[in-house]
Design an enzyme around this catalytic site. Structure first.
Site, mmCIF file in Angstrom:
data_model
loop_
_atom_site.group_PDB
_atom_site.id
_atom_site.type_symbol
_atom_site.label_atom_id
_atom_site.label_comp_id
_atom_site.label_asym_id
_atom_site.label_seq_id
_atom_site.Cartn_x
_atom_site.Cartn_y
_atom_site.Cartn_z
ATOM 1 N N LYS A 14 0.833 -1.212 0.000
ATOM 2 C CA LYS A 14 0.000 0.000 0.000
ATOM 3 C C LYS A 14 0.869 1.264 0.000
ATOM 4 C CE LYS A 14 -2.310 -0.923 3.786
ATOM 5 N NZ LYS A 14 -1.913 -2.277 4.220
ATOM 6 N N ARG A 87 -10.088 0.408 8.380
ATOM 7 C CA ARG A 87 -9.656 -0.947 8.720
ATOM 8 C C ARG A 87 -10.761 -1.751 9.394
ATOM 9 N NH1 ARG A 87 -3.882 0.217 8.816
ATOM 10 N NH2 ARG A 87 -2.692 -1.712 8.921
ATOM 11 N N ARG A 126 11.312 -6.561 5.297
ATOM 12 C CA ARG A 126 11.260 -5.165 5.748
ATOM 13 C C ARG A 126 11.785 -5.045 7.173
ATOM 14 N NH1 ARG A 126 5.539 -2.164 5.447
ATOM 15 N NH2 ARG A 126 5.179 -3.077 7.493
ATOM 16 N N ARG A 132 11.143 -1.766 11.851
ATOM 17 C CA ARG A 132 9.921 -1.233 12.450
ATOM 18 C C ARG A 132 9.506 -2.109 13.614
ATOM 19 N NH1 ARG A 132 4.769 0.121 8.685
ATOM 20 N NH2 ARG A 132 3.732 -1.362 10.045
ATOM 21 N N ARG A 143 -1.093 -9.162 13.189
ATOM 22 C CA ARG A 143 -1.604 -8.184 12.215
ATOM 23 C C ARG A 143 -2.390 -8.881 11.110
ATOM 24 N NH1 ARG A 143 3.931 -5.858 11.191
ATOM 25 N NH2 ARG A 143 3.108 -4.629 9.479
HETATM 26 P P1 ADP Z 1 0.682 -2.208 7.886
HETATM 27 O O1 ADP Z 1 -0.366 -1.995 6.837
HETATM 28 O O2 ADP Z 1 2.020 -2.472 7.314
HETATM 29 O O3 ADP Z 1 0.296 -3.208 8.940
HETATM 30 P P2 ADP Z 1 0.250 0.505 9.007
HETATM 31 O O4 ADP Z 1 1.419 1.397 9.031
HETATM 32 O O5 ADP Z 1 -0.864 0.835 8.101
HETATM 33 O O6 ADP Z 1 0.891 -0.906 8.717
HETATM 34 O O7 ADP Z 1 -0.370 0.340 10.486
HETATM 35 C C1 ADP Z 1 0.422 -0.029 11.573
HETATM 36 C C2 ADP Z 1 -0.436 -0.187 12.838
HETATM 37 O O8 ADP Z 1 -1.134 1.040 13.123
HETATM 38 C C3 ADP Z 1 -1.545 -1.230 12.773
HETATM 39 O O9 ADP Z 1 -1.077 -2.532 13.058
HETATM 40 C C4 ADP Z 1 -2.511 -0.702 13.860
HETATM 41 O O10 ADP Z 1 -2.058 -1.000 15.148
HETATM 42 C C5 ADP Z 1 -2.424 0.805 13.689
HETATM 43 N N1 ADP Z 1 -3.444 1.329 12.750
HETATM 44 C C6 ADP Z 1 -3.196 1.919 11.550
HETATM 45 N N2 ADP Z 1 -4.329 2.285 10.943
HETATM 46 C C7 ADP Z 1 -5.353 1.921 11.758
HETATM 47 C C8 ADP Z 1 -6.771 2.007 11.704
HETATM 48 N N3 ADP Z 1 -7.410 2.555 10.627
HETATM 49 N N4 ADP Z 1 -7.509 1.521 12.733
HETATM 50 C C9 ADP Z 1 -6.908 0.965 13.781
HETATM 51 N N5 ADP Z 1 -5.565 0.841 13.921
HETATM 52 C C10 ADP Z 1 -4.786 1.308 12.925
#
Ligand code: ADP
Length: 185
Positions: A14, A87, A126, A132, A143
Site C-alpha cells: 500500500k 480498517r 522489511r 519497524r 496483524r
Molecule cells: P501495515 O499496513 O504495514 O500493517 P500501518 O502502518 O498501516 O501498517 O499500520 C500499523 C499499525 O497502526 C496497525 O497494526 C494498527 O495497530 C495501527 N493502525 C493503523 N491504521 C489503523 C486504523 N485505521 N484503525 C486501527 N488501527 C490502525
C-alpha cells in the site's frame, strides 16, 4: 476531485503504490499508520496510550483514528488517498459520513491482492531493513489475524457499493502501478 482508498493486507504494498497514486493524481496522502507512529515518536499522551497496542499488532480504537481522519479531511483541498483507513466496517461507514459532510464522495477502493506466504516474506524482509517495531514474527501473525477478522469485511462493504477495484499485487512495482492507474482511470 478524487478520493481513493488503497486497501490490502500488511505487506501488500500500500505504501509503495500510494506514492505513485498521489503523484499521478495530485492527491493528499494520509496514512493512519504514519500518523499514529508520529504520535508515539513525539511521546504525546495519545502516543503513550497506543504504543503497546501497536507493538502487539492490534488495531487501535476506532474513535482515535476517526478523530484523526476528521481533522485530515477538514484540512484538505486537493482530494485524498486513504492508506491504512478504513480498517473496520465501522470506520468505512464513518468515512462515507465524513466525506459527505464535506460534500465529497469516495471515488473507489483499490485492493492489492497478495498471497499470505508472500506477505510474510515481505514483512520479514522489511523487518531486516527498516527495523519497524511491529515487524517481527509474532506481531506479523497478529496483524494478519486482525486483517482477516476485522479488515477483510471492509472489502465486501465496498464491493456492495460497486467501488471495489481488485488488483493483482504480485509482480514488479512498475507493473502493479500501471494496473492501479488503469483501474482508477
Ligand atoms: P501495515 O499496513 O504495514 O500493517 P500501518 O502502518 O498501516 O501498517 O499500520 C500499523 C499499525 O497502526 C496497525 O497494526 C494498527 O495497530 C495501527 N493502525 C493503523 N491504521 C489503523 C486504523 N485505521 N484503525 C486501527 N488501527 C490502525
Amino acid at each position: 476531485m478524487k478520493n481513493i482508498v488503497i486497501f490490502g493486507a500488511p505487506g501488500a504494498g500500500k505504501g509503495t503504490q500510494s506514492d505513485f497514486i498521489v503523484e499521478h493524481y495530485g492527491l493528499t496522502h494520509v496514512s493512519t499508520g504514519d500518523l499514529l507512529r508520529k504520535e508515539i515518536a513525539d511521546q504525546t499522551e495519545l502516543g503513550k496510550r497506543i504504543k503497546s497496542i501497536m507493538d502487539e499488532g492490534r488495531l487501535v480504537s476506532d474513535d482515535i483514528v476517526v478523530e484523526m481522519m476528521d481533522k485530515a479531511i477538514a484540512a484538505d483541498t486537493k482530494g485524498m488517498l486513504f492508506d491504512g483507513f478504513p480498517r473496520t466496517v465501522a470506520q468505512a461507514e464513518t468515512l462515507d459520513r465524513l466525506l459527505a459532510k464535506h460534500g465529497r464522495e469516495l471515488t473507489c477502493m483499490v485492493q492489492l491482492e497478495v498471497p499470505r506466504e508472500e506477505l510474510i516474506r515481505r514483512l520479514l524482509e522489511r523487518a531486516k531493513i527498516q527495523g519497524r517495531a511491529d515487524d517481527n514474527e509474532q506481531t506479523i501473525a497478529n496483524r494478519l489475524d486482525e486483517y482477516n477478522n476485522k479488515t477483510l469485511p471492509v472489502a465486501n462493504y465496498y464491493a456492495g457499493q460497486g467501488k471495489q477495484k481488485l488488483i493483482d499485487g504480485l509482480g514488479s512495482i512498475e507493473d502493479i502501478a500501471a494496473r492501479v492507474r488503469a483501474a482508477i482511470g
